[in-house]
Design a protein around this motif. Structure first.
Motif, mmCIF file in Angstrom:
data_model
loop_
_atom_site.group_PDB
_atom_site.id
_atom_site.type_symbol
_atom_site.label_atom_id
_atom_site.label_comp_id
_atom_site.label_asym_id
_atom_site.label_seq_id
_atom_site.Cartn_x
_atom_site.Cartn_y
_atom_site.Cartn_z
ATOM 1 N N GLY A 1 -63.243 -36.075 23.182
ATOM 2 C CA GLY A 1 -64.362 -36.516 22.353
ATOM 3 C C GLY A 1 -64.862 -35.443 21.417
ATOM 4 O O GLY A 1 -64.092 -34.660 20.852
ATOM 5 N N LYS A 2 -66.182 -35.410 21.274
ATOM 6 C CA LYS A 2 -66.812 -34.454 20.367
ATOM 7 C C LYS A 2 -66.775 -33.063 20.984
ATOM 8 O O LYS A 2 -67.108 -32.884 22.148
ATOM 9 N N VAL A 3 -66.369 -32.102 20.181
ATOM 10 C CA VAL A 3 -66.334 -30.704 20.599
ATOM 11 C C VAL A 3 -67.330 -29.953 19.730
ATOM 12 O O VAL A 3 -67.321 -30.092 18.506
ATOM 13 N N SER A 4 -68.207 -29.184 20.370
ATOM 14 C CA SER A 4 -69.179 -28.370 19.650
ATOM 15 C C SER A 4 -68.652 -26.951 19.522
ATOM 16 O O SER A 4 -67.887 -26.484 20.367
ATOM 17 N N PHE A 5 -69.074 -26.277 18.455
ATOM 18 C CA PHE A 5 -68.601 -24.923 18.175
ATOM 19 C C PHE A 5 -69.776 -24.031 17.792
ATOM 20 O O PHE A 5 -70.674 -24.467 17.072
ATOM 21 N N ILE B 1 -60.304 -28.004 34.901
ATOM 22 C CA ILE B 1 -60.861 -27.054 33.928
ATOM 23 C C ILE B 1 -61.166 -27.848 32.659
ATOM 24 O O ILE B 1 -60.426 -27.841 31.681
ATOM 25 N N ARG B 2 -62.263 -28.589 32.722
ATOM 26 C CA ARG B 2 -62.635 -29.474 31.623
ATOM 27 C C ARG B 2 -64.138 -29.687 31.634
ATOM 28 O O ARG B 2 -64.766 -29.690 32.681
ATOM 29 N N ALA B 3 -64.669 -29.868 30.446
ATOM 30 C CA ALA B 3 -66.059 -30.283 30.302
ATOM 31 C C ALA B 3 -66.092 -31.805 30.359
ATOM 32 O O ALA B 3 -65.062 -32.469 30.191
ATOM 33 N N ALA B 4 -67.252 -32.355 30.581
ATOM 34 C CA ALA B 4 -67.413 -33.807 30.508
ATOM 35 C C ALA B 4 -67.117 -34.248 29.069
ATOM 36 O O ALA B 4 -67.236 -33.447 28.133
ATOM 37 N N THR C 1 -67.849 -30.383 25.449
ATOM 38 C CA THR C 1 -67.150 -29.095 25.333
ATOM 39 C C THR C 1 -67.827 -28.245 24.269
ATOM 40 O O THR C 1 -68.076 -28.711 23.155
ATOM 41 N N LEU C 2 -68.126 -26.996 24.606
ATOM 42 C CA LEU C 2 -68.707 -26.038 23.659
ATOM 43 C C LEU C 2 -67.826 -24.797 23.638
ATOM 44 O O LEU C 2 -67.676 -24.103 24.653
ATOM 45 N N PHE D 1 -71.440 -25.977 15.007
ATOM 46 C CA PHE D 1 -71.590 -27.432 14.981
ATOM 47 C C PHE D 1 -71.945 -27.883 16.377
ATOM 48 O O PHE D 1 -71.256 -27.546 17.348
ATOM 49 N N THR D 2 -73.034 -28.623 16.498
ATOM 50 C CA THR D 2 -73.403 -29.219 17.773
ATOM 51 C C THR D 2 -73.165 -30.701 17.675
ATOM 52 O O THR D 2 -73.799 -31.385 16.857
ATOM 53 N N ALA D 3 -72.251 -31.199 18.475
ATOM 54 C CA ALA D 3 -71.890 -32.616 18.430
ATOM 55 C C ALA D 3 -72.992 -33.468 19.027
ATOM 56 O O ALA D 3 -73.659 -33.087 19.947
#
Length: 174
Positions: free
Chosen positions: A115-119, A24-27, A31-32, A172-174
């Motif tokens: 890493g970078k997480v987008s929100f 249960i993970r994004a690459a 992650t958004l 925020f888009t990483a």
């Protein structure tokens, strides 16, 4: 209020499946997380934006990840189908059952972020009603694998939630 047996069964199933939880993970950097609404519920906003923007299309939301994670020995093709079955066929109420289910998978998703997480965080975000505020923020704050820029914005969200400010409206888009 006690959880329905089907909800407790799902949580027990998830707890007994460490390999499944690890999936249960994004690459990395994809992650958004989202909550609330702008002009419409954020999940609808994101679906529209993903169709128009290739950068957003590459990001992964929890439902997208759950749809590709098999749910062995559950009778369901994937975890999203399992959850939808609980919501639709079993008719678990959102409070407390649905909230517990989504908090559990969302917490795992946030714990596995790298890493970078987008929100995309809109209005109406409270710890009482939104999984992001009730679970994901705290789990991400403990996650050592988050990029510093994402962490800075995460701290802003944490301050807003702690202050009871539900009209966050910052993405925020990483």
């Amino acid at each position: 209020m006690a959880l329905k047996p089907e909800t407790a069964g799902f949580l027990k199933y998830l707890n007994g499946q460490p390999t499944l939880r690890s999936r249960i993970r994004a690459a990395p950097d994809r992650t958004l997380l989202y909550a609330g609404s702008f002009n419409k519920p954020m999940w609808k906003e994101i679906a529209d934006l993903k169709r128009a923007n290739p950068d957003l299309a590459a990001l992964e939301t929890l439902p997208e990840v759950l749809a590709r994670v098999p749910a062995p020995a559950s009778g369901h093709a994937n975890l999203l189908d399992y959850i939808k079955d609980l919501e639709d066929r079993v008719r678990i109420p959102f409070k407390p059952d649905g909230f517990a289910v989504w908090r559990s998978v969302s917490g795992i998703f946030a714990a596995n972020a790298v890493g970078k997480v987008s929100f995309q965080i809109g209005s109406g975000v409270t710890a009482v009603d939104k999984v992001f505020a009730a679970t994901e923020v705290a789990v991400l704050r403990r996650n050592p694998n988050i990029h510093p820029v994402s962490r800075d914005l995460l701290e802003y969200y944490a301050r807003c939630i702690a202050a009871g400010q539900s009209q966050i409206n910052v993405g925020f888009t990483a």
